[in-house]
Design a protein around this motif. Sequence first.
Motif, PDB file in Angstrom:
ATOM      1  N   HIS A 134       0.849  -1.196   0.000  1.00  0.00           N
ATOM      2  CA  HIS A 134       0.000   0.000   0.000  1.00  0.00           C
ATOM      3  C   HIS A 134       0.881   1.241   0.000  1.00  0.00           C
ATOM      4  CE1 HIS A 134      -3.585  -2.349   0.901  1.00  0.00           C
ATOM      5  NE2 HIS A 134      -2.936  -2.943   1.884  1.00  0.00           N
ATOM      6  N   SER A 135       0.425   2.256  -0.708  1.00  0.00           N
ATOM      7  CA  SER A 135       1.160   3.523  -0.686  1.00  0.00           C
ATOM      8  C   SER A 135       0.865   4.239   0.630  1.00  0.00           C
ATOM      9  CB  SER A 135       0.732   4.399  -1.867  1.00  0.00           C
ATOM     10  OG  SER A 135      -0.595   4.867  -1.677  1.00  0.00           O
ATOM     11  N   ASN A 136       1.701   5.208   0.948  1.00  0.00           N
ATOM     12  CA  ASN A 136       1.471   5.993   2.156  1.00  0.00           C
ATOM     13  C   ASN A 136       0.113   6.692   2.106  1.00  0.00           C
ATOM     14  OD1 ASN A 136       3.899   5.255   3.279  1.00  0.00           O
ATOM     15  ND2 ASN A 136       4.994   7.084   2.606  1.00  0.00           N
ATOM     16  N   GLU A 137      -0.265   7.137   0.915  1.00  0.00           N
ATOM     17  CA  GLU A 137      -1.551   7.812   0.759  1.00  0.00           C
ATOM     18  C   GLU A 137      -2.710   6.845   1.047  1.00  0.00           C
ATOM     19  OE1 GLU A 137      -4.099  10.393  -2.535  1.00  0.00           O
ATOM     20  OE2 GLU A 137      -2.144   9.577  -3.092  1.00  0.00           O
ATOM     21  N   GLN A 138      -2.606   5.624   0.537  1.00  0.00           N
ATOM     22  CA  GLN A 138      -3.650   4.625   0.794  1.00  0.00           C
ATOM     23  C   GLN A 138      -3.751   4.318   2.286  1.00  0.00           C
ATOM     24  OE1 GLN A 138      -2.085   1.614  -1.865  1.00  0.00           O
ATOM     25  NE2 GLN A 138      -3.883   1.805  -3.215  1.00  0.00           N
ATOM     26  N   ALA A 140      -2.828   6.261   4.734  1.00  0.00           N
ATOM     27  CA  ALA A 140      -3.356   7.451   5.411  1.00  0.00           C
ATOM     28  C   ALA A 140      -4.877   7.512   5.288  1.00  0.00           C
ATOM     29  CB  ALA A 140      -2.712   8.716   4.831  1.00  0.00           C
ATOM     30  N   TRP A 141      -5.379   7.187   4.105  1.00  0.00           N
ATOM     31  CA  TRP A 141      -6.830   7.166   3.919  1.00  0.00           C
ATOM     32  C   TRP A 141      -7.482   6.110   4.812  1.00  0.00           C
ATOM     33  CZ3 TRP A 141     -10.247  10.415   2.193  1.00  0.00           C
ATOM     34  CH2 TRP A 141      -9.866  11.391   1.288  1.00  0.00           C
ATOM     35  N   LYS A 142      -6.864   4.935   4.883  1.00  0.00           N
ATOM     36  CA  LYS A 142      -7.422   3.868   5.720  1.00  0.00           C
ATOM     37  C   LYS A 142      -7.443   4.282   7.189  1.00  0.00           C
ATOM     38  CE  LYS A 142      -6.262  -0.030   2.713  1.00  0.00           C
ATOM     39  NZ  LYS A 142      -7.566  -0.636   2.512  1.00  0.00           N
TER      40      LYS A 142
END
Length: 170
Positions: A134-138, A140-142
């Motif tokens: 998972h990317s950091n953005e993904q 963070a969203w989770k």
Amino acid sequence: MKLLEHKLEVLMFNSRWLLAPFYVGLILAIGILLIKFVKEFFKLAPQVFSADSSDIIIGILTLIDVVMIANLLIIIVFAGYENFVSKINTGNNEDRPSWMGHVGFADLKMKLIGSIVAISGIELLKAFMHVGSHSNEQLAWKVGIHMTFVISGVLYAVMDKLGGKHHASE
């Protein structure tokens, strides 16, 4: 005019039975979850000796996720039916859950919110078990979505408690 009023009230009272098919649909959805559980179990079982522990843990968390959703559905079916349609007559069956007949609408909403938070937590844990995919953005969203559920649940519980105190003091 009184006759019309009475007929309207009878119609409105009997309209609660329109909810029964929804509860039957939720029971059928539990059957779908059973199929999903069996499928996931038989996908996981052969991997017990070959997969690494994180894959096994994720598989078990997936099973727990399905079980929690099924438990939530049965609570919604029992409590919703008893609160809005009709009492479930189980006679003196010793297997009748102790909470059955005692879960009000506010309790049902709290159980729903609690289950959503738990399910979200499991999904977040699964993401962290495979953090590299998972990317950091993904991630963070989770985390953000999970925290939104947690905060919403806490705020709802506080509002429910405050509302309960207000009604008790009247």
